[in-house]
Design a protein around this motif. Structure first.
Motif, PDB file in Angstrom:
ATOM      1  N   GLY A  18       0.803  -1.386  -0.352  1.00 27.89           N
ATOM      2  CA  GLY A  18      -0.197   0.159  -0.238  1.00 27.89           C
ATOM      3  C   GLY A  18       0.808   0.937   0.392  1.00 27.89           C
ATOM      4  O   GLY A  18       0.482   2.426   0.262  1.00 27.89           O
ATOM      5  N   VAL A  19       2.202   1.229  -0.572  1.00 25.21           N
ATOM      6  CA  VAL A  19       2.618   2.502  -0.063  1.00 25.21           C
ATOM      7  C   VAL A  19       2.732   3.043  -1.790  1.00 25.21           C
ATOM      8  O   VAL A  19       2.812   2.093  -2.363  1.00 25.21           O
ATOM      9  N   ALA A  20       2.361   4.437  -1.687  1.00 29.73           N
ATOM     10  CA  ALA A  20       2.276   5.170  -3.260  1.00 29.73           C
ATOM     11  C   ALA A  20       2.688   5.830  -3.411  1.00 29.73           C
ATOM     12  O   ALA A  20       3.426   6.192  -4.204  1.00 29.73           O
ATOM     13  N   SER A  24       2.075   8.679   2.138  1.00 26.39           N
ATOM     14  CA  SER A  24       1.115   7.503   2.225  1.00 26.39           C
ATOM     15  C   SER A  24       1.531   6.333   3.853  1.00 26.39           C
ATOM     16  O   SER A  24       2.642   6.639   4.306  1.00 26.39           O
ATOM     17  N   ILE A  25       0.751   6.095   4.909  1.00 26.00           N
ATOM     18  CA  ILE A  25      -0.080   5.310   5.672  1.00 26.00           C
ATOM     19  C   ILE A  25       1.266   3.998   5.951  1.00 26.00           C
ATOM     20  O   ILE A  25       1.991   4.507   6.789  1.00 26.00           O
ATOM     21  N   GLN A  45       0.861  -1.245  -6.873  1.00 26.32           N
ATOM     22  CA  GLN A  45      -0.353  -1.453  -7.649  1.00 26.32           C
ATOM     23  C   GLN A  45       0.106  -1.519  -8.711  1.00 26.32           C
ATOM     24  O   GLN A  45      -0.730  -2.271 -10.055  1.00 26.32           O
ATOM     25  N   LEU A  49       2.875   3.346  -9.715  1.00 32.34           N
ATOM     26  CA  LEU A  49       2.967   3.800  -9.246  1.00 32.34           C
ATOM     27  C   LEU A  49       4.448   3.061  -8.072  1.00 32.34           C
ATOM     28  O   LEU A  49       4.826   3.534  -7.973  1.00 32.34           O
ATOM     29  N   ALA A  96      -2.686  -2.326   3.801  1.00 36.39           N
ATOM     30  CA  ALA A  96      -2.482  -0.023   3.893  1.00 36.39           C
ATOM     31  C   ALA A  96      -3.559   0.481   2.777  1.00 36.39           C
ATOM     32  O   ALA A  96      -2.823   0.722   2.053  1.00 36.39           O
ATOM     33  N   TYR A 151     -11.073   3.243   9.440  1.00 40.81           N
ATOM     34  CA  TYR A 151     -11.436   4.341   9.804  1.00 40.81           C
ATOM     35  C   TYR A 151     -12.678   4.422  10.846  1.00 40.81           C
ATOM     36  O   TYR A 151     -13.348   4.144  10.129  1.00 40.81           O
ATOM     37  N   PRO A 196      -7.792  10.944  10.077  1.00 39.82           N
ATOM     38  CA  PRO A 196      -7.424  12.045   8.348  1.00 39.82           C
ATOM     39  C   PRO A 196      -5.958  12.149   8.510  1.00 39.82           C
ATOM     40  O   PRO A 196      -5.612  13.268   9.302  1.00 39.82           O
ATOM     41  N   ALA A 201      -4.996   8.578  -1.014  1.00 37.51           N
ATOM     42  CA  ALA A 201      -6.484   8.296  -0.681  1.00 37.51           C
ATOM     43  C   ALA A 201      -7.714   9.454  -0.292  1.00 37.51           C
ATOM     44  O   ALA A 201      -8.620   9.832  -0.544  1.00 37.51           O
TER      45      ALA A 201
HETATM   46  P1  NAD Z   1      -3.068   5.864   0.037  1.00 42.84           P
HETATM   47  O1  NAD Z   1      -3.274   6.570  -1.512  1.00 42.84           O
HETATM   48  O2  NAD Z   1      -1.136   5.996  -0.388  1.00 42.84           O
HETATM   49  O3  NAD Z   1      -2.638   4.594   0.306  1.00 42.84           O
HETATM   50  C1  NAD Z   1      -3.626   3.244  -0.790  1.00 42.84           C
HETATM   51  C2  NAD Z   1      -2.792   2.109  -1.772  1.00 42.84           C
HETATM   52  O4  NAD Z   1      -3.919   1.533  -1.900  1.00 42.84           O
HETATM   53  C3  NAD Z   1      -2.338   3.103  -2.402  1.00 42.84           C
HETATM   54  O5  NAD Z   1      -0.819   2.561  -2.697  1.00 42.84           O
HETATM   55  C4  NAD Z   1      -2.849   2.239  -4.067  1.00 42.84           C
HETATM   56  O6  NAD Z   1      -2.249   2.279  -4.792  1.00 42.84           O
HETATM   57  C5  NAD Z   1      -3.559   0.855  -2.812  1.00 42.84           C
HETATM   58  N1  NAD Z   1      -4.163   0.123  -3.681  1.00 42.84           N
HETATM   59  C6  NAD Z   1      -5.762   0.893  -4.349  1.00 42.84           C
HETATM   60  N2  NAD Z   1      -6.343  -0.178  -5.394  1.00 42.84           N
HETATM   61  C7  NAD Z   1      -4.868  -1.099  -4.647  1.00 42.84           C
HETATM   62  C8  NAD Z   1      -5.217  -2.597  -5.510  1.00 42.84           C
HETATM   63  N3  NAD Z   1      -6.613  -3.023  -6.990  1.00 42.84           N
HETATM   64  N4  NAD Z   1      -4.484  -3.431  -6.314  1.00 42.84           N
HETATM   65  C9  NAD Z   1      -2.984  -2.763  -5.032  1.00 42.84           C
HETATM   66  N5  NAD Z   1      -3.145  -2.125  -4.354  1.00 42.84           N
HETATM   67  C10 NAD Z   1      -3.754  -0.782  -3.852  1.00 42.84           C
HETATM   68  O7  NAD Z   1      -3.164   6.610   1.448  1.00 42.84           O
HETATM   69  P2  NAD Z   1      -3.820   6.277   2.938  1.00 42.84           P
HETATM   70  O8  NAD Z   1      -4.293   6.759   3.285  1.00 42.84           O
HETATM   71  O9  NAD Z   1      -2.346   5.942   2.834  1.00 42.84           O
HETATM   72  O10 NAD Z   1      -4.049   4.625   2.406  1.00 42.84           O
HETATM   73  C11 NAD Z   1      -3.657   3.575   3.458  1.00 42.84           C
HETATM   74  C12 NAD Z   1      -5.153   2.876   3.887  1.00 42.84           C
HETATM   75  O11 NAD Z   1      -5.462   3.807   5.009  1.00 42.84           O
HETATM   76  C13 NAD Z   1      -5.973   2.793   3.396  1.00 42.84           C
HETATM   77  O12 NAD Z   1      -6.909   1.788   3.482  1.00 42.84           O
HETATM   78  C14 NAD Z   1      -7.103   4.089   4.122  1.00 42.84           C
HETATM   79  O13 NAD Z   1      -8.626   3.547   3.935  1.00 42.84           O
HETATM   80  C15 NAD Z   1      -6.419   4.274   5.266  1.00 42.84           C
HETATM   81  N6  NAD Z   1      -7.238   5.099   6.232  1.00 42.84           N
HETATM   82  C16 NAD Z   1      -6.949   6.505   5.376  1.00 42.84           C
HETATM   83  C17 NAD Z   1      -7.324   7.340   6.403  1.00 42.84           C
HETATM   84  C18 NAD Z   1      -6.737   8.835   5.702  1.00 42.84           C
HETATM   85  O14 NAD Z   1      -7.059   9.839   6.122  1.00 42.84           O
HETATM   86  N7  NAD Z   1      -5.057   8.958   4.799  1.00 42.84           N
HETATM   87  C19 NAD Z   1      -7.697   7.003   7.754  1.00 42.84           C
HETATM   88  C20 NAD Z   1      -7.441   5.726   8.212  1.00 42.84           C
HETATM   89  C21 NAD Z   1      -7.328   4.827   7.358  1.00 42.84           C
END
Ligand code: NAD
Length: 269
Positions: A18-20, A24-25, A45, A49, A96, A151, A196, A201
């Motif tokens: 989940g690192v974009a 990214s978290i 993904q 990316l 993530a 969340y 948040p 995302a």
């Molecule tokens: P982000 O956009 O950096 O990360 C989201 C990741 O999901 C990306 O790396 C993306 O490539 C990946 N992804 C999406 N579709 C995919 C697929 N089909 N295959 C593989 N990877 C895929 O954003 P983030 O905020 O770091 O999100 C990470 C997690 O944290 C998510 O589950 C998000 O819902 C959750 N979250 C985010 C927040 C916030 O405020 N940003 C708060 C609570 C929870």
């Protein structure tokens, strides 16, 4: 970001999905785990990316960087087969990953939610957790720990969060069921419900960036959630410090989840 260094994760290997980019978290968590001695593998993904995330992964010494779209079963099988070939076993997993069509992350949930995007959101944001937990557990032959990111929209209504709130509720329920099945193998399974954060995302949610300041105004700590806080919780859950904790959803949101009515809405007199 400067994370506390040490040896808490020394000798442990795990996969971060989940690192974009550097916001990214998953990246904050990865940096903290690396600073405590973990050896990391990463998935991304798709090619678009890869350019951003590869240098990040390499900066923490990773040489296992694999493409894995979680909507593709073969891609997931290949990822875990490569991990097994390289490492044999793993100790932890970070999931993530979430997706929903941003056209449906605004306005009315009941009016705007299509069948296609409901299913797609559940597939990417929930089923993928079940699917990777299954595959990762096969490599956790000495026990292990896995986390996903949730969340508050799972528990309470949040403007625009809509179908993602429904998906996060299913993600948290899945966490408990996965924890039930993997508990006897010594594998702990937890979720972090993060406040948040300014990531890609969040940018997909209408008004999402406005949510960031609400922590400063309404949370118990009167501050926004920090990446250090989320990464520190991940370190606790993924290391041996987290022993005995499983099937839990830990809120890392400056206490926002505990507020029913903000102080500013009621007169103190
Ligand atoms: P982000 O956009 O950096 O990360 C989201 C990741 O999901 C990306 O790396 C993306 O490539 C990946 N992804 C999406 N579709 C995919 C697929 N089909 N295959 C593989 N990877 C895929 O954003 P983030 O905020 O770091 O999100 C990470 C997690 O944290 C998510 O589950 C998000 O819902 C959750 N979250 C985010 C927040 C916030 O405020 N940003 C708060 C609570 C929870």
């Amino acid at each position: 970001m400067a994370y506390p260094t040490g040896n808490i994760m020394a000798g442990k290997r795990g996969l971060v999905m989940g690192v974009a980019n550097d916001k990214s978290i998953a990246w904050g968590i990865a940096e903290q785990l690396a600073a405590q001695g973990a050896e990391l593998a990463f998935t991304y993904q798709g090619e678009a990316l890869e350019k951003r995330m590869r240098p990040l992964a390499e900066s923490v010494g990773s040489n296992i960087i694999l493409e894995c779209d979680v909507t593709n079963d073969e891609a997931m099988d290949k990822t875990f087969a490569e991990l097994e070939a390289k490492w044999g076993k793993i100790d932890f997993l970070v999931h993530a990953i979430a997706f929903s069509d941003k056209n449906e992350l605004k306005g009315s949930f009941v009016e705007n939610t299509s069948r296609d995007n409901f299913l797609k959101s559940m597939d990417v944001s929930v089923y993928s957790w079940v699917a990777v937990a299954k595959r990762a557990s096969k490599l956790m032959t000495d026990g292990g720990s896995m986390i996903t990111l949730s969340y508050l929209g799972a528990e309470r209504t949040i403007p625009s969060y809509n179908v993602m709130g429904v998906a996060k509720a299913a993600l948290e329920a899945s966490t408990r069921y996965i924890a039930r099945d993997l508990g006897p193998s010594g594998i702990r399974v937890n979720a972090i419900s993060a406040g948040p954060m300014r990531t890609l995302a969040l940018a997909g949610i209408k008004g999402g960036r406005d949510l960031v300041g609400t922590g400063r105004e309404w949370s118990l700590l009167k501050e926004d959630t920090t990446m250090e806080g989320i990464a520190g919780c991940a370190l606790w859950l993924l290391s041996d410090l987290g022993a005995s904790t499983t099937a839990e959803v830990v809120h890392v949101d400056a206490g926002f989840h505990a507020v029913g009515v903000p102080e500013s809405a009621a007169s103190a007199e």
